[in-house]
Design an enzyme around this catalytic site. Structure first.
Site, PDB file in Angstrom:
ATOM      1  N   GLN A   1      45.867   0.015 -15.387  1.00 39.00           N
ATOM      2  CA  GLN A   1      46.128  -0.102 -13.952  1.00 39.00           C
ATOM      3  C   GLN A   1      44.897   0.291 -13.138  1.00 39.00           C
ATOM      4  O   GLN A   1      44.592  -0.321 -12.117  1.00 39.00           O
ATOM      5  CB  GLN A   1      47.332   0.769 -13.574  1.00 39.00           C
ATOM      6  CG  GLN A   1      48.642   0.178 -14.083  1.00 39.00           C
ATOM      7  CD  GLN A   1      49.776   1.196 -14.128  1.00 39.00           C
ATOM      8  OE1 GLN A   1      49.543   2.404 -14.178  1.00 39.00           O
ATOM      9  NE2 GLN A   1      51.008   0.704 -14.119  1.00 39.00           N
TER      10      GLN A   1
ATOM     11  N   THR B   1      50.609   2.242  -8.229  1.00 40.06           N
ATOM     12  CA  THR B   1      51.485   2.024  -9.378  1.00 40.06           C
ATOM     13  C   THR B   1      52.840   2.618  -9.029  1.00 40.06           C
ATOM     14  O   THR B   1      52.994   3.165  -7.934  1.00 40.06           O
ATOM     15  CB  THR B   1      50.952   2.718 -10.647  1.00 40.06           C
ATOM     16  OG1 THR B   1      51.180   4.133 -10.504  1.00 40.06           O
ATOM     17  CG2 THR B   1      49.463   2.475 -10.831  1.00 40.06           C
ATOM     18  N   CYS B   2      53.789   2.558  -9.958  1.00 39.19           N
ATOM     19  CA  CYS B   2      55.090   3.107  -9.569  1.00 39.19           C
ATOM     20  C   CYS B   2      55.071   4.633  -9.487  1.00 39.19           C
ATOM     21  O   CYS B   2      55.966   5.240  -8.927  1.00 39.19           O
ATOM     22  CB  CYS B   2      56.192   2.606 -10.492  1.00 39.19           C
ATOM     23  SG  CYS B   2      55.779   2.696 -12.205  1.00 39.19           S
ATOM     24  N   ASN B   3      54.037   5.251 -10.052  1.00 41.85           N
ATOM     25  CA  ASN B   3      53.981   6.709 -10.000  1.00 41.85           C
ATOM     26  C   ASN B   3      52.994   7.265  -8.990  1.00 41.85           C
ATOM     27  O   ASN B   3      52.916   8.473  -8.808  1.00 41.85           O
ATOM     28  CB  ASN B   3      53.651   7.274 -11.381  1.00 41.85           C
ATOM     29  CG  ASN B   3      54.859   7.244 -12.284  1.00 41.85           C
ATOM     30  OD1 ASN B   3      55.972   7.410 -11.810  1.00 41.85           O
ATOM     31  ND2 ASN B   3      54.644   6.997 -13.552  1.00 41.85           N
TER      32      ASN B   3
ATOM     33  N   SER C   1      49.501  11.633 -15.501  1.00 37.70           N
ATOM     34  CA  SER C   1      50.683  10.779 -15.560  1.00 37.70           C
ATOM     35  C   SER C   1      51.953  11.596 -15.724  1.00 37.70           C
ATOM     36  O   SER C   1      51.906  12.741 -16.177  1.00 37.70           O
ATOM     37  CB  SER C   1      50.573   9.812 -16.735  1.00 37.70           C
ATOM     38  OG  SER C   1      49.459   8.980 -16.575  1.00 37.70           O
TER      39      SER C   1
ATOM     40  N   HIS D   1      39.734  14.196 -10.158  1.00 36.96           N
ATOM     41  CA  HIS D   1      41.098  13.680 -10.080  1.00 36.96           C
ATOM     42  C   HIS D   1      41.168  12.247 -10.637  1.00 36.96           C
ATOM     43  O   HIS D   1      42.028  11.928 -11.455  1.00 36.96           O
ATOM     44  CB  HIS D   1      41.594  13.720  -8.639  1.00 36.96           C
ATOM     45  CG  HIS D   1      42.968  13.155  -8.462  1.00 36.96           C
ATOM     46  ND1 HIS D   1      44.091  13.842  -8.857  1.00 36.96           N
ATOM     47  CD2 HIS D   1      43.402  11.962  -7.984  1.00 36.96           C
ATOM     48  CE1 HIS D   1      45.162  13.097  -8.625  1.00 36.96           C
ATOM     49  NE2 HIS D   1      44.763  11.951  -8.088  1.00 36.96           N
TER      50      HIS D   1
ATOM     51  N   GLN E   1      49.596   2.870 -20.055  1.00 31.30           N
ATOM     52  CA  GLN E   1      49.463   1.856 -18.997  1.00 31.30           C
ATOM     53  C   GLN E   1      48.409   2.197 -17.953  1.00 31.30           C
ATOM     54  O   GLN E   1      47.718   1.328 -17.452  1.00 31.30           O
ATOM     55  CB  GLN E   1      50.801   1.624 -18.279  1.00 31.30           C
ATOM     56  CG  GLN E   1      51.743   0.736 -19.026  1.00 31.30           C
ATOM     57  CD  GLN E   1      52.689   1.554 -19.875  1.00 31.30           C
ATOM     58  OE1 GLN E   1      52.637   2.788 -19.841  1.00 31.30           O
ATOM     59  NE2 GLN E   1      53.535   0.912 -20.634  1.00 31.30           N
TER      60      GLN E   1
ATOM     61  N   MET F   1      69.009  -0.322 -22.057  1.00 28.04           N
ATOM     62  CA  MET F   1      68.403   0.561 -23.056  1.00 28.04           C
ATOM     63  C   MET F   1      68.346  -0.112 -24.419  1.00 28.04           C
ATOM     64  O   MET F   1      67.354  -0.054 -25.128  1.00 28.04           O
ATOM     65  CB  MET F   1      69.205   1.855 -23.172  1.00 28.04           C
ATOM     66  CG  MET F   1      68.904   2.867 -22.111  1.00 28.04           C
ATOM     67  SD  MET F   1      67.280   3.565 -22.361  1.00 28.04           S
ATOM     68  CE  MET F   1      67.681   4.875 -23.516  1.00 28.04           C
TER      69      MET F   1
END
Lengths: 438, 267
Positions: free
Chosen positions: A121, A49-51, A110, A100, A117, A194
């Site tokens: 995912q 994911t993006c993180n 997160s 984990h 989300q 925004m």
């Protein structure tokens, strides 16, 4: 056999590094196929994911497996070497890896704790791995459990209750001013990202009437068609404000676009129906003096941000409850995993004993020459009795330790003492072919 | 019998009030359920108390201040139960139920005996019912106004905590306020007219300028202005909230005056 996790996330690595290792959805099947074939890896799931980019795998031998999985991770970004990656990497195994994964699914790991989300995912990552046959008995069970833990945390704690993004905080506030957003009109002034995001959130919350004003009227028309909204010439903003319950200001102007007089006039023609003014531009576009008018509620980006911070604190408390849930959900899975190691060992031991027994009986019978049926029976009985009595102790001990933390140690010892490697391989092969058919 | 039911009601309203006040202060969100049930049981006994009193006395029990306050409390709780079932605004109970309890305990402090109804008072219940229902509506407007001012203050000061989450949206409160007044005003008007007719019938004059009549007329005039202001020049939202809170103070003042001075045929 063990479950391991190797990866990097928003806490350990900067986004520039994470995005290099990210596996886009279209490449996922290929990456999974390669992971499945990678030496020492029995099962695998890729969560990208993006993180975070995380690899979960089931390996025969922990230390080698971790090394192998790290080597695989390095191949995901061709131009980044091991030296650069290493300090950002975490490697977990067994109960730690499971814990984990559960924390990730529960959104405890997160960037914004409680964000919704990640559970989707995780589910997606598992589904893709399942369809491409990268998972097996272990990861199927563990991933499913992780998803159910994630769901449990969402329903049993308030971790996702309060708004933790600026846009969502604006929606929550709007709902405290207007009971029914579907009857309300939003005027979006300026079409920055925004502003559009906040407008999208408001529409998602039920708003049906949207007006969009922009200095470049052409672009206002463009965006208005996207939003199914009404484009308004910029010169008309002050006039249209009278019909707007929510004014969302996000222009790039470096002076005030809306002043107290404009709002005062709008309120008068609205017969003092309340107005919610949101200023998410920097520098500010709405004169702060507007906030002191009766029935006008002005919130700027800092106000919304501080609301988000408060809510995050609130979530912190709920996160403690979620951690408790994760804490109780991990041990049963660990026990199950341990028993998985012991059961094949028991089967392998039995099988090895049986094959030796068969071999030796055949050999001795051939040497003995013709025997009566009764004599043959007695020879076989003797051999069986000896093997059974010899195996009785080890088998009982293995079964007894299956659920305990010593299970793996006992299994490994038995494997070494009785040299069960070949048999175990046979069993593993049979299992995986069974699963493919299933 | 009616006194026993009355006392049981008092007990349940006390319990309900306590639970609803805990809701106001505490973080236990589900508390409205037991509070609602307790209020419902109290209302049931309250109804029994009123009905048994009517049977025992042989006339509608609206002939003394005790009876009037008891009826006022009963109507408030009924309103709350209906709104709660319809709109699920749990926090409303934290405002309405204490008010109903205070009214009922004031009733408990007043002489409770059932009066022998003089023939002249036979139709006085119409005047009392209308005036009291009007007062209930104003009490609701008061509560809506009070909640509005609290929520307004929270939103303005950007102190978004505690009560902010429990109170409903501003425009809902404003609408409740407006509806309550436009409902209560005609009732009060009719109450005053029937009262005047009754005074004419009983004493020979519509109006004799005593304190509570002046109070009633003042109240009526005040709410007339509030109502007209809302419709014509947009006295809504914060201004309406202020006015109804202040106006209800006037109503309570008049009522207390009636009780203390004892000039009204009632007391």
């Amino acid at each position: 056999m063990n479950i391991i996790a190797v990866g990097l996330n928003h806490r350990t690595a900067p986004v520039e590094l994470r995005e290099r290792f990210a596996v886009p959805e279209s490449h996922l099947p290929e990456a999974l196929a390669r992971l499945k074939r990678w030496p020492g890896i029995d099962e695998g799931v890729i969560l990208s994911t993006c993180n975070r980019v995380e690899l979960y795998a089931v390996v025969k031998e922990t230390a080698h497996g971790v090394e192998s999985l790290r080597d695989y991770l390095v191949t995901l970004a061709s131009d980044i070497g091991w030296e650069r990656l290493e300090p950002h990497l975490y490697c977990l195994d067994g109960a730690e890896a499971i814990r984990h994964l559960f924390r990730v699914a529960a959104s405890l790991d997160s960037m914004v704790v409680g964000e919704p989300q990640i559970l989707g995912q995780v589910k997606e990552a598992y589904d893709v791995a399942l369809t491409h046959k990268a998972t097996g008995v272990v990861l199927n069970k563990v991933m499913k459990k992780a998803i159910s833990v994630g769901k449990r945390v969402r329903t049993e704690t308030g971790i996702a209750e309060h708004a933790v993004s600026v846009s969502y905080a604006a929606v929550e506030l709007a709902k405290k001013i207007f009971q029914n957003l579907s009857e309300k009109t939003v005027l979006l002034v300026g079409i920055g990202e925004m502003g559009k995001l906040a407008a999208r959130h408001l529409i998602g919350a039920g708003v049906r009437h949207v007006m969009i004003a922009n200095r470049n009227y052409e672009r206002a028309i463009d965006v208005a068609t996207q939003f199914n909204a009404l484009p308004v010439p910029f010169s008309q903003v002050h006039h249209e404000m009278a019909g707007a319950d929510i004014v969302l200001c996000a222009t790039a102007a470096d002076a005030y676009v809306i002043g107290p007089d404009d709002v005062h006039r709008a309120l008068r023609s609205r017969k003092n129906r309340p107005m919610f003014l949101i200023d998410i531009s920097d520098p500010r576009n709405i004169d702060p003096a507007v906030g002191s008018l009766d029935n006008a509620y002005l919130y700027n980006i800092d106000d919304l941000q501080s609301q988000v911070v408060t809510n995050l604190g609130q979530r912190g408390l709920e996160a403690l409850k979620a951690e408790d849930i994760v804490r109780v959900e991990v041990p049963p899975v660990v026990v199950w995993l341990k028993s998985l190691e012991v059961v094949p060992t028991i089967v392998a031991l039995r099988r090895k004993a049986d094959s030796i027994l068969r071999e030796e009986i055949d050999r001795i019978l051939a040497k003995l020459g013709p025997l009566s049926a009764r004599q043959r029976e007695l020879v076989e009985e003797l051999a069986t009795a000896i093997t059974n009595k010899l195996l009785h102790g080890p088998l009982i001990a293995l079964k007894a330790e299956a659920d305990s933390s010593n299970g793996a140690l006992f299994a490994e010892t038995a494997q070494r003492l009785f040299d069960l490697e070949k048999e175990l391989e046979c069993i593993a092969k049979a299992q995986s072919s069974e699963q493919e058919r299933g | 019998m009616n006194v026993l039911f009355f006392e049981v009601t008092l007990l349940f309203y006390f319990l309900g009030t306590t639970l609803f006040l805990v809701q106001l202060a505490g973080r236990w969100e589900g508390i409205w359920k037991p509070a609602f049930v307790v209020a419902g049981i109290g209302f049931f006994f309250h109804t029994l108390a009123l009905v048994s009193r009517m049977i025992e006395g042989g006339h509608i029990p609206l002939t003394s201040m005790h009876e009037a306050l008891s009826f006022f409390s009963w109507a408030l709780v009924m309103f709350f139960l209906v709104v709660e079932l319809r709109y699920r605004v749990h926090i409303l109970g934290s405002f309405i139920l204490p008010m109903a309890f205070v009214s009922l305990i004031s009733a408990a402090a007043l002489p409770k005996e059932i009066r022998v109804l003089e023939p002249i008072f036979r139709n006085v219940w119409m005047h009392v019912t209308l005036s009291l229902l009007g007062t209930v509506a104003f009490a609701v407007a008061f509560v809506a106004g009070l909640m509005y001012l609290i929520q307004e203050h929270m939103l303005k000061s950007k102190h978004l905590d505690g009560l902010y989450h429990k109170l409903p949206a501003l425009d809902f409160l404003d609408e409740l306020n407006g509806k309550a007044i436009s409902f209560g005003f005609p009732l009060l008007t009719l109450g005053i007219i029937t009262g005047a007719l009754f005074a004419e019938f009983a004493r020979g004059s519509f109006l004799n300028w005593n304190a509570e009549q002046i109070g009633a007329l003042g109240t009526w005039l005040f709410y007339l202005i509030v109502l007209l202001g809302r419709v014509t020049v947009g006295w809504r939202a914060k201004k309406a909230a202020y006015l109804t809170v202040v106006g209800f103070a006037g109503v309570v003042f008049t009522l207390v005056g009636v009780i203390l001075k004892g000039q009204h045929p009632f007391a």
